[in-house]
Design a protein around this motif. Structure first.
Motif, PDB file in Angstrom:
ATOM      1  N   VAL A 175      -5.799 -13.711   0.517  1.00 30.76           N
ATOM      2  CA  VAL A 175      -6.526 -14.101  -0.689  1.00 30.76           C
ATOM      3  C   VAL A 175      -8.008 -14.324  -0.390  1.00 30.76           C
ATOM      4  O   VAL A 175      -8.887 -13.772  -1.055  1.00 30.76           O
ATOM      5  CB  VAL A 175      -5.927 -15.388  -1.307  1.00 30.76           C
ATOM      6  CG1 VAL A 175      -6.786 -15.864  -2.480  1.00 30.76           C
ATOM      7  CG2 VAL A 175      -4.495 -15.152  -1.760  1.00 30.76           C
ATOM      8  N   ASP A 224      -4.774  -3.920  -8.222  1.00 27.09           N
ATOM      9  CA  ASP A 224      -5.147  -4.971  -9.169  1.00 27.09           C
ATOM     10  C   ASP A 224      -6.660  -5.204  -9.167  1.00 27.09           C
ATOM     11  O   ASP A 224      -7.264  -5.417 -10.221  1.00 27.09           O
ATOM     12  CB  ASP A 224      -4.440  -6.284  -8.823  1.00 27.09           C
ATOM     13  CG  ASP A 224      -2.996  -6.324  -9.297  1.00 27.09           C
ATOM     14  OD1 ASP A 224      -2.388  -5.248  -9.456  1.00 27.09           O
ATOM     15  OD2 ASP A 224      -2.464  -7.434  -9.482  1.00 27.09           O
ATOM     16  N   ARG A 283      -3.950  -7.328  -3.938  1.00 25.19           N
ATOM     17  CA  ARG A 283      -3.477  -5.969  -4.204  1.00 25.19           C
ATOM     18  C   ARG A 283      -4.651  -5.093  -4.623  1.00 25.19           C
ATOM     19  O   ARG A 283      -5.314  -5.369  -5.620  1.00 25.19           O
ATOM     20  CB  ARG A 283      -2.419  -5.979  -5.310  1.00 25.19           C
ATOM     21  CG  ARG A 283      -1.108  -6.654  -4.919  1.00 25.19           C
ATOM     22  CD  ARG A 283      -0.181  -6.772  -6.120  1.00 25.19           C
ATOM     23  NE  ARG A 283       0.035  -5.483  -6.761  1.00 25.19           N
ATOM     24  CZ  ARG A 283       0.969  -4.604  -6.392  1.00 25.19           C
ATOM     25  NH1 ARG A 283       1.766  -4.883  -5.375  1.00 25.19           N
ATOM     26  NH2 ARG A 283       1.104  -3.466  -7.034  1.00 25.19           N
ATOM     27  N   ASP A 317      -3.698  -9.943  -9.083  1.00 23.65           N
ATOM     28  CA  ASP A 317      -3.433 -10.428  -7.736  1.00 23.65           C
ATOM     29  C   ASP A 317      -4.518  -9.842  -6.840  1.00 23.65           C
ATOM     30  O   ASP A 317      -4.538  -8.640  -6.582  1.00 23.65           O
ATOM     31  CB  ASP A 317      -2.045  -9.965  -7.287  1.00 23.65           C
ATOM     32  CG  ASP A 317      -1.687 -10.412  -5.879  1.00 23.65           C
ATOM     33  OD1 ASP A 317      -2.590 -10.836  -5.126  1.00 23.65           O
ATOM     34  OD2 ASP A 317      -0.504 -10.299  -5.501  1.00 23.65           O
ATOM     35  N   ILE A 367      -4.785 -15.400 -11.441  1.00 22.24           N
ATOM     36  CA  ILE A 367      -3.489 -14.883 -10.986  1.00 22.24           C
ATOM     37  C   ILE A 367      -2.549 -14.565 -12.157  1.00 22.24           C
ATOM     38  O   ILE A 367      -2.681 -15.137 -13.242  1.00 22.24           O
ATOM     39  CB  ILE A 367      -2.787 -15.876 -10.037  1.00 22.24           C
ATOM     40  CG1 ILE A 367      -2.559 -17.230 -10.736  1.00 22.24           C
ATOM     41  CG2 ILE A 367      -3.599 -16.056  -8.766  1.00 22.24           C
ATOM     42  CD1 ILE A 367      -1.737 -18.203  -9.915  1.00 22.24           C
TER      43      ILE A 367
END
Length: 256
Positions: free
Chosen positions: A115, A70, A67, A64, A40
């Protein structure tokens, strides 16, 4: 059995700064792998680098995993840094808050799902095409014994880890003919921050640790290195016919 040498292989690990991620990175690096580690934003990598060593073959980045930009970026960075991705340990995950269903905070539910499920699926979305192009590769998704049963107060976590079994099986069916294997690991209670957090929510770290350990046939929690050993096997050539499976490392907790 020579397949568990990782010489010449590149391993991508998400959630790399956690106990299991770090143990896996060290084990694979010790066996010759190049490691691209993801965690992270704001991660302090000092302890990770000290534990893993092999600085010339280890690189890190922050992302992240909820996202998409990302996720796409960390995959591009891994490919740019080492030229390929041979093994993907899709490991990032959070436990969420301990809340029984009448008190469930929907924000907690969404956070854990984003997540633990969305992050895993997006990792597959961007890693699998690179493996398909190479005609080979191995993915190990992180589930849990929580994906094989229930536990009061942990609905979002339980839900998310059950989902990983379905994701793994579906991905394996899609990937098998393209030379890529997809499996998942289902650890039981493992010593580390996550279990300390869960035990805290259930009534106290030491009290719950002792009660949980007493209920495990082997009478103890597992170690991160014991999970890493299973991940390293599944990512290796020795596991060449293991595909679409889930593998417990739980001291016989789910055998009953």
């Amino acid at each position: 059995m020579t397949g568990q040498s990782y010489a010449g292989k590149t391993v991508l690990i998400t959630g790399a700064n956690g106990a299991i991620g770090t143990a896996t990175a060290k084990m694979m690096a010790d066996r010759g792998a190049e490691i691209f580690a993801v965690d992270i934003p704001g991660t302090d990598w000092k302890a990770f680098r000290q534990a893993v060593g092999h600085g010339d073959r280890v690189d890190t980045t922050e992302a992240d995993v909820t996202r998409e930009t990302d996720v796409k970026d960390y995959v591009i960075k891994a490919k740019t840094r080492f030229g390929k991705i041979d093994v993907f340990f899709n490991n990032a995950g959070i436990e969420g808050k301990y809340q029984e269903l009448p008190d469930l905070d929907i924000e907690n539910l969404e956070s854990v799902f984003n997540v633990n499920v969305k992050g895993v699926v997006m990792g597959l979305k961007y890693v699998l095409p690179l493996m398909y192009a190479a005609g080979k590769g191995a993915v190990v998704n992180a589930s849990s014994v929580a994906g094989l049963g229930g536990s009061p107060g942990l609905t979002p976590y339980i839900m998310s880890k059950h989902a990983i079994l379905g994701v793994t099986r579906t991905a394996a069916l899609e990937a098998a003919a393209k030379g890529v294997r997809v499996n998942c690991v289902n650890p039981g209670p493992i010593d580390g921050r996550m279990m300390d957090s869960i035990n805290d929510g259930q009534g106290g770290q030491q009290k719950m640790h002792d009660a949980t350990a007493a209920a495990i046939p082997m009478q103890r929690f597992g170690t991160p290195e014991e999970v890493a050993g299973l991940v390293a096997f599944l990512g290796s050539d020795d596991a060449g016919y293991c595909n679409g499976g889930f593998y417990t490392v739980d001291g016989a907790m789910t055998a009953a």
